[in-house]
Every structure is written in C-alpha cells, then in structure tokens.
Enzyme design. Sequence first.
Site, PDB file in Angstrom:
ATOM      1  CD  GLU A  25      94.709 -60.824 -88.718  1.00 53.58           C
ATOM      2  OE1 GLU A  25      95.853 -60.793 -88.262  1.00 53.58           O
ATOM      3  OE2 GLU A  25      94.405 -60.408 -89.842  1.00 53.58           O
ATOM      4  CG  ASP A  26      91.766 -57.390 -85.798  1.00 53.66           C
ATOM      5  OD1 ASP A  26      92.598 -58.257 -85.486  1.00 53.66           O
ATOM      6  OD2 ASP A  26      92.039 -56.408 -86.502  1.00 53.66           O
TER       7      ASP A  26
END
Length: 718
Positions: free
Chosen positions: A93-94
């Site tokens: 996600e990051d």
Amino acid sequence: MDYAATILSKLPGLPKRDNGVRRLVDTLSSYLSDEQLKTITAAYEFGADAHEGQTRKTGKPYITHPVAVAQELAEMHLDAQAITAAILHDTVEDTEASLEDITEKFGSEVALLVDGVSKLDQIQFRSRAEAQAESFRKMMMAMIEDIRVILVKLADRLHNMQTLGAMPAVKKKRIARETLDIYAPIANRLGINRLKIQLEDLGFKHLYPFRYRVLETALKKSKGSQRQIVKKISEEFSAALTEEGLVGEVIGREKHLYSIYRKMAEKKRLLSDVVDVYGFRIVVEDVNTCYQALGLVHGLYKPMPGRFKDYIAIPRVNGYQSLHTTLFGPKGLPLEVQIRTREMDRVAESGVASHWIYKADEKSDAKPQRRARDWLSKLDELQQSVSSEEFLESVKVDLFPDKIYVFTPKGDIMPLPKGATTVDFAYAVHTDVGNRCIAAKINRGLVPLRTQLQNSQTVEVITTRGAKPNPNWLTFVRTAKARTAIRQHMKNMRSSESTDLGKRLLDRSLKDLGSSLRKVGKVRMAAALEELGLNNTAELFEQVGLGERLAPLTARFLAELGEDNDSDETAASLVIAGTEGMVVSYAKCCYPIPGDDVMGYLTSGRGVVIHRNQCGNLSNFRKQPEKWISVSWENDIEREFTVAIQIDTRNKPGVLAEVAATIGDCGSNIEQVEVLGRHEDCSMLSFTLLVKDRVHLAKIMRNVKKMKNVIRVSRECA
C-alpha cells in the site's frame, strides 16, 4: 539464541536501524526454527529497504511500526507466515513493492495475508455510515478466509493506538471510537484478553482524555494501600495452597481503567465503590486442583451467594475457561478470584491465537480455534443475505456477548446472548426448526415464544409442518441468526404475495380497458419489459403489487393507449379475502373490518392499504386519485380484524373489569386498553379489540351499551 545473534550480526547496518528487530528475533527464537528466523529477517530487510526514507507522525522510521506489529504477534507465538506478513503488511500500500514481489520472495501464503490486510482500507464509499459498515463486513470476510488477517489487523491497530498522540484531536476521537466499537470487541470475541484490555484502555484514553486522567489520578492515590492489601491476601492464598500440598501461583491483579469506567457508568456507582474490589488469579496445574483451590479460598473467606460461576464445565462462547468466585474479604471488602490451569490462562490471554502454532497437531485441544471457526462460518452465511448496515447491526450483538447457557432436551449446551428467547433458541438449533416452531417448553412447562431464557434452563421447541415465521418475532428476538432468517422469509413471502397481487391488479385494469394479460400477448409484453428495463413479468407484477408502478397507468402502457385516449378509465377493483398478508394491510387510523365501505390506497413499497370511506385521512390522498383502488370484501372471511371503540363510563369501582368481561362474553379478545381522560364523574376508555366483522362489532357495542355504568359507546376513527 546463538543463531539469533548470528543472524542479527549479519543484517546490514543494523546498529543504525535496529528499530526493535533485535527484541523481535529474540522473542521468535524461543519457538521458531532457524530457517524460519532467516525468512523473517529477510522480510525485515525487504521492508526496511521498501520503507526507506518514510517516517511516522511521531518522527520515527516507518519500519518501526510493522516490527512493533510483528512483536505483538510474536508474544502470542503466531507462526512464521503471520510474522512475515506483519512486517510486510504496509509495503504494497505504501511503497513501490508489489504482491508479485512478495509472492516471489516469501511465498503465496504470505502474499495472501498481506493482500488481505491491505484490502481492508482500500474501498471508497458514498457515506460514512456505509464506509464503516462495509469496512466491517470486509474485515469479517477477511477473518473467514484466514483468521490470521484479523490478528495482524488487531496488532496493527494496537500499535497505531499506542502512537495516536501525534494525530489531530478529531482524528484521534474517530479512531478511538472505532477501536472501542469494533476492534476491542473482536479481540474479546476471539478470546484475546491481552489485546482487548490494551485496546480498551487506549481507546478510553483518547476518546475521553479528561475522564481518563481523573480516574488514573484517583487510582494512583489509592494504589499504595491497595498494594498492601493485595500482598497480604496473596500470601494467605499461597500459604493455604502450600499447606495442602498444591502447586499454584497467586497473582494479585489490578483492574484496568476502562472496565472501572464502564462499571461506574453502567451501575451508576462511585469510584470508591468500584476501586475497592480486589482481583486475584490462581493458576494451578490441572482441573482437579482448580476445584480443590476453590474449596481452600472458600474456607479462608466466606463466598458471596450467587456470585460463583463455573466456566470450566461450561466454557464461554470464545473458549474462555476459569472458575469465578467473589468472597467477603477483610473488613467486608469484596475479593474477586479466578482459578484456572496454565493452559486455560494461556487461552484467556491469547484466545484463538494461543493454538495457532499447534494447528497441525490433532491432539491439541483447539476448542477456542474451533469455536471461532464456527462463529465465522455463521457470519459467512449471514453476510450473503443482508446489507452492510444490517450485517454490522447483527454482528454487534455477537461482539458484545453477555451470554447465558441453556440445555437441549438431550443435555447439549447452547450458548445464547442474554435476553435471548425461545425463538432464538429454535433458530440456534437449526433455521428449519426456527421457521417451523409454534410453541416451546422450558423445564417441561409450556411458555409463550417471547419468553426470555435464563441460565441452566432446559428448552424444547415444538414444530409443525407448514408453520411459518411470524413477522412480530422481530420485535423480541436477540440473535443475528434469528433476525436474518425471519427477514429472509418475509422478503420471499412478500415477493411472492406482491407478484400475485400485482398480476390481479394489472389484469383487472386491462379488463377495464377492454383487454387482458392474455390479449396483450408475449410479443408486446417482451417489448414492454425491454422498454421498462425489467427482466421478466414477475418483476413487473411485483412492482405493481408493491405500488411502485400504478396498475391503471401500466395497463394503458401495455395496451398501447396514449395519455389522451378517450376510453373510459375506471380504477381496478380488488376483492380482498383478508389473508393477503404483507402486501395488503389495514389502516390503523380507521381500523376497517368486513362490512365497512372501504377503498384501497397504493403506497410505494408497501402494497395496498385499506381505509374506511369515512376515514379523516382520505382528504390527504385526494390529490393522487390515480393511487386509489376500488376494493370490496369477499364473503365469509375466516380471520379476525383489529378495531377500536371508545367507551365513556361512570367512575365506579370495578367498572373496567365489568366492561372487559362483557366484551369477553361476546367472543372477542381485548388487545389493548387505554384511559383517554378522567373527569370527576366519568372516564373515557379506549379498547382495541379483535372482531370478525361489523355484525360481531355491533353485538359487542349493543351489549356494552346496556350496562348500567356505561354512558356512551362509539367506534373510533381518525
């Protein structure tokens, strides 16, 4: 330990970026193999590189967060795949890392866990309520796929709560509320006490900071004297165990802040009343010793009546087992004592997680794991048939369990929420049993279906073929399973009824136009359905039956008559038999009964509502004449209808009982009595009765009017 040190020494630049990984590897080396440790440290390197340059709001390197999450799971002895997924849970996600990268380096099982955790935060919604409900549904579904996903998520939430101080105030409160509403109850439902307590206290701290500080300060002041009392009593318990030759550990426990706050709020008690309750845990070797230790503590201090609970013989729904007793301590201070084995203590702290690493060992007692699986499989059934909001509402009942335990006639134990009724019990046995139940027995005595169950009762359900759920059951059932099954049956029944009603209304409207459904033909019907965007005739009939499409207008459309057509249009007439159920209902403003002159009003989504022609509310409907339907009663209707009458009586003792007896003698049941007003000499009473028709009502009113203390009898109408 040596191997752990060797691995750590080989990690590049570790002194500069330890970030908690030394402690993590130290914990993991106590129960994982060297090969598994190597994979986890490789995951740390991968994660540290992927998050390079990223920092948390606290200013610390981002990698400290996934390592802290992994550490929490390591304390619960979770398996290597879960620990690896915890370290990598934010990489997809990051960072620029992909699921394919994780699959290639750490295997598909780890990738699936990472994907499961990531997906919980990736959906966009139209409203906040929908977002919360749908996120919750996603979380439950992730649990069903692999319970380790939620364990990672719970540990992730715990570390986020521990570092929440850096967030803005509004965000803090939102996250804290969500933690108390959803995450802490899930931890509790899965039996993970250590996580539940921390999540609750941190949620309380950030949601109500002032209340938290006041309680914390008050507790610190009282801790000095508390410590002395706890130490003295712990030594007494330990000495008694040693004297009897029993091996056990006595732990004086402090109550956590949120449980104190909740007890104060729920029971409206002062802080001093709640704080002066001392808790002790006695951990022994086996079950027999638990009961021996119970006898010992009851010998030392007198037990409080009604405060003993045996969760060993009858475990809680989340697998928790322990003996609970409350004693009158020195100077009358209440002492809460829990007695359990070491295995039970491990389960009490870690719940389903306590058995995770033994999942391949068939000999292990994995009851909490099995109970969690059973619960999750029920959730899977539930989520397929309801909306996200209904799902959240239903599951919250299970997440705040205040359980009772009842028995089937064969002696099997059935856990149910407090307040559950015989109908909840019937659905807990099986959906078919619930759908077909007509009566119930508690301890062999017949009881009403709405009867609430108490602990240790034996419950028997009486069923019959052809019986159906009653929509009124929804007003008293407590369990998600019962509510869902009743609603589902109502939806199916409503759909079937509305289809039949719609077909009748449409055919009558077509006949009024000199046509019929048969004359419309398949070709015209198919073209009309396509134009209306419907799949089949059943959908069209259902919409007409529910009032979503008006029968006269739909009939004109099918007959291909324009709006300016001069043919006479009369409203479709409907003969009502009184048994149409949910798509033909009777207005509560005027209570129509067979024999009354009536009209029908089409309401969108509810079908036809029948009103008396004299009803005062009809003036509101005159603006929409196209929604009126001409209706008439069928002869010899076999059912009872509700009607309201007003009786003015003289204020004499026993007059109400006399009137009720007269009504009963006329073969009518009284559903409700209300005093509308009372003057010096007379009272105005409203009776809601069940009658067959106008003739039956006239007989009742005639007999009541003859009574010497009755001044006037009239039928109520809006």
